[in-house]
Design a protein around this motif. Structure first.
Motif, mmCIF file in Angstrom:
data_model
loop_
_atom_site.group_PDB
_atom_site.id
_atom_site.type_symbol
_atom_site.label_atom_id
_atom_site.label_comp_id
_atom_site.label_asym_id
_atom_site.label_seq_id
_atom_site.Cartn_x
_atom_site.Cartn_y
_atom_site.Cartn_z
ATOM 1 N N ILE A 1 -0.823 -2.459 8.797
ATOM 2 C CA ILE A 1 -0.204 -1.160 8.666
ATOM 3 C C ILE A 1 0.952 -1.096 9.912
ATOM 4 O O ILE A 1 0.495 -1.455 11.129
ATOM 5 C CB ILE A 1 -0.980 0.123 8.650
ATOM 6 C CG1 ILE A 1 -2.121 0.050 7.657
ATOM 7 C CG2 ILE A 1 -0.224 1.195 8.476
ATOM 8 C CD1 ILE A 1 -1.791 -0.119 6.411
ATOM 9 N N LEU B 1 0.934 -1.157 0.065
ATOM 10 C CA LEU B 1 0.013 0.195 -0.128
ATOM 11 C C LEU B 1 0.859 1.217 -0.142
ATOM 12 O O LEU B 1 2.038 1.336 0.589
ATOM 13 C CB LEU B 1 -0.967 0.059 1.381
ATOM 14 C CG LEU B 1 -1.908 -1.360 1.354
ATOM 15 C CD1 LEU B 1 -2.410 -1.300 2.644
ATOM 16 C CD2 LEU B 1 -2.784 -1.165 0.123
ATOM 17 N N VAL C 1 6.195 4.559 7.297
ATOM 18 C CA VAL C 1 4.853 3.521 7.283
ATOM 19 C C VAL C 1 4.911 2.722 6.305
ATOM 20 O O VAL C 1 5.171 2.854 5.325
ATOM 21 C CB VAL C 1 3.684 4.617 7.124
ATOM 22 C CG1 VAL C 1 2.348 3.668 7.110
ATOM 23 C CG2 VAL C 1 3.545 5.707 7.997
ATOM 24 N N SER C 2 4.461 1.406 6.671
ATOM 25 C CA SER C 2 4.663 0.306 5.476
ATOM 26 C C SER C 2 3.394 -0.394 5.770
ATOM 27 O O SER C 2 2.471 -0.672 6.884
ATOM 28 C CB SER C 2 5.687 -0.659 5.665
ATOM 29 O OG SER C 2 5.607 -1.235 7.164
ATOM 30 N N GLY C 3 2.654 -0.669 4.644
ATOM 31 C CA GLY C 3 1.275 -1.113 4.792
ATOM 32 C C GLY C 3 1.177 -2.445 3.651
ATOM 33 O O GLY C 3 1.776 -2.220 2.492
ATOM 34 N N ARG C 4 0.449 -3.323 3.990
ATOM 35 C CA ARG C 4 0.176 -4.549 2.934
ATOM 36 C C ARG C 4 -1.266 -5.089 3.196
ATOM 37 O O ARG C 4 -1.825 -4.727 4.009
ATOM 38 C CB ARG C 4 1.046 -5.716 3.517
ATOM 39 C CG ARG C 4 2.303 -5.303 3.631
ATOM 40 C CD ARG C 4 3.175 -5.676 2.061
ATOM 41 N NE ARG C 4 4.658 -5.373 2.074
ATOM 42 C CZ ARG C 4 5.300 -4.398 2.453
ATOM 43 N NH1 ARG C 4 4.706 -3.118 2.802
ATOM 44 N NH2 ARG C 4 6.715 -4.454 2.382
ATOM 45 N N ARG C 5 -1.760 -5.368 2.028
ATOM 46 C CA ARG C 5 -3.060 -5.781 1.969
ATOM 47 C C ARG C 5 -2.987 -7.296 1.498
ATOM 48 O O ARG C 5 -2.087 -7.549 0.472
ATOM 49 C CB ARG C 5 -4.005 -5.075 0.753
ATOM 50 C CG ARG C 5 -5.519 -5.640 0.860
ATOM 51 C CD ARG C 5 -6.359 -4.560 0.008
ATOM 52 N NE ARG C 5 -6.545 -3.314 0.212
ATOM 53 C CZ ARG C 5 -7.265 -2.754 1.164
ATOM 54 N NH1 ARG C 5 -7.930 -3.586 1.947
ATOM 55 N NH2 ARG C 5 -7.214 -1.577 1.365
ATOM 56 N N TRP D 1 -5.618 -6.692 5.995
ATOM 57 C CA TRP D 1 -4.347 -5.712 5.973
ATOM 58 C C TRP D 1 -3.648 -5.438 7.294
ATOM 59 O O TRP D 1 -3.975 -5.690 8.175
ATOM 60 C CB TRP D 1 -4.809 -4.311 5.256
ATOM 61 C CG TRP D 1 -5.969 -3.776 6.131
ATOM 62 C CD1 TRP D 1 -7.300 -3.861 5.884
ATOM 63 C CD2 TRP D 1 -6.031 -2.752 7.104
ATOM 64 N NE1 TRP D 1 -8.159 -2.985 6.793
ATOM 65 C CE2 TRP D 1 -7.090 -2.414 7.424
ATOM 66 C CE3 TRP D 1 -4.880 -2.256 7.928
ATOM 67 C CZ2 TRP D 1 -7.478 -1.624 8.741
ATOM 68 C CZ3 TRP D 1 -5.192 -1.428 9.076
ATOM 69 C CH2 TRP D 1 -6.456 -1.323 9.295
ATOM 70 N N ASP E 1 -4.186 -3.690 12.310
ATOM 71 C CA ASP E 1 -4.666 -4.553 11.314
ATOM 72 C C ASP E 1 -6.038 -4.973 11.347
ATOM 73 O O ASP E 1 -6.804 -4.415 12.463
ATOM 74 C CB ASP E 1 -3.813 -6.109 11.193
ATOM 75 C CG ASP E 1 -3.713 -6.546 12.589
ATOM 76 O OD1 ASP E 1 -4.863 -6.445 13.289
ATOM 77 O OD2 ASP E 1 -3.036 -7.295 12.944
ATOM 78 N N SER F 1 -2.254 3.823 3.271
ATOM 79 C CA SER F 1 -1.935 3.338 4.952
ATOM 80 C C SER F 1 -2.750 4.322 5.811
ATOM 81 O O SER F 1 -3.017 3.920 7.002
ATOM 82 C CB SER F 1 -0.356 3.234 5.042
ATOM 83 O OG SER F 1 0.025 2.101 4.162
ATOM 84 N N TRP F 2 -2.392 5.392 5.865
ATOM 85 C CA TRP F 2 -2.876 6.476 6.661
ATOM 86 C C TRP F 2 -4.646 6.306 6.598
ATOM 87 O O TRP F 2 -5.109 6.434 7.669
ATOM 88 C CB TRP F 2 -2.520 7.791 6.313
ATOM 89 C CG TRP F 2 -1.099 7.954 6.946
ATOM 90 C CD1 TRP F 2 -0.022 7.839 6.161
ATOM 91 C CD2 TRP F 2 -0.513 8.145 8.242
ATOM 92 N NE1 TRP F 2 1.157 8.059 6.662
ATOM 93 C CE2 TRP F 2 0.772 8.130 8.124
ATOM 94 C CE3 TRP F 2 -1.367 8.117 9.454
ATOM 95 C CZ2 TRP F 2 1.422 8.230 9.396
ATOM 96 C CZ3 TRP F 2 -0.353 8.158 10.536
ATOM 97 C CH2 TRP F 2 0.887 8.318 10.711
ATOM 98 N N ASP G 1 1.739 5.022 1.135
ATOM 99 C CA ASP G 1 1.609 6.021 2.453
ATOM 100 C C ASP G 1 0.169 6.490 2.693
ATOM 101 O O ASP G 1 -0.441 6.380 3.744
ATOM 102 C CB ASP G 1 2.703 6.887 2.473
ATOM 103 C CG ASP G 1 3.941 6.525 2.785
ATOM 104 O OD1 ASP G 1 4.413 5.383 2.674
ATOM 105 O OD2 ASP G 1 4.876 7.189 2.825
#
Length: 143
Positions: free
Chosen positions: A85, A12, A127-131, A83, A75, A17-18, A14
């Protein structure tokens, strides 16, 4: 903009993610002192692109004064996917009267019936995000 790492994982942006962080009321704060890692559930709100929570005297507050580097994870998941974050940054106990007055206007109330008079702000480094899309394990997992 998000990009697909593989069919099951999307990295994702930034911004995305926010947006997801703003939708959840509870996250997990990870702190460290020496070799010890601690995890604390905290309710929080976003103030711009910072995370704000309240705390009381105790181990969480003590650990933040010894080492301000933290990770904060939020999450969510359903049957089809989920997801996660992670915010990496520095946590600071708010001292400035004007800043405290400003965060007192945020919709942040204690999660449990305790008195929490100390405000903490996490200023992110990144920030790191994954779906994730859930599904069966691929047959070639052993290769």
């Amino acid at each position: 903009m998000a990009y697909v790492e593989n069919d099951a994982i999307t990295v994702l942006s930034d911004e995305e993610s926010w947006e997801l962080l703003a939708q959840q009321p509870i996250g997990r704060l990870a702190t460290t002192i020496g070799d010890d890692i601690e995890m604390f559930p905290v309710n929080y709100v976003l103030d711009g692109q910072t995370v704000v929570f309240r705390t009381a005297q105790g181990s969480k507050l003590f650990e933040l004064t010894v080492n301000s580097r933290v990770a904060f994870e939020v999450d969510s998941y359903e049957d089809e996917g989920g997801w996660s974050i992670v915010v990496h940054g520095d946590a600071e106990v708010l001292q400035d009267v004007n800043e405290i007055a400003a965060v007192e206007q945020l919709p942040l109330r204690p999660w449990v019936a305790t008195i929490k008079t100390t405000y903490v702000r996490i200023r992110p480094h990144y920030v790191s995000g994954r779906r994730f899309r859930f599904g069966e394990e691929p047959e070639s997992w052993h290769l």
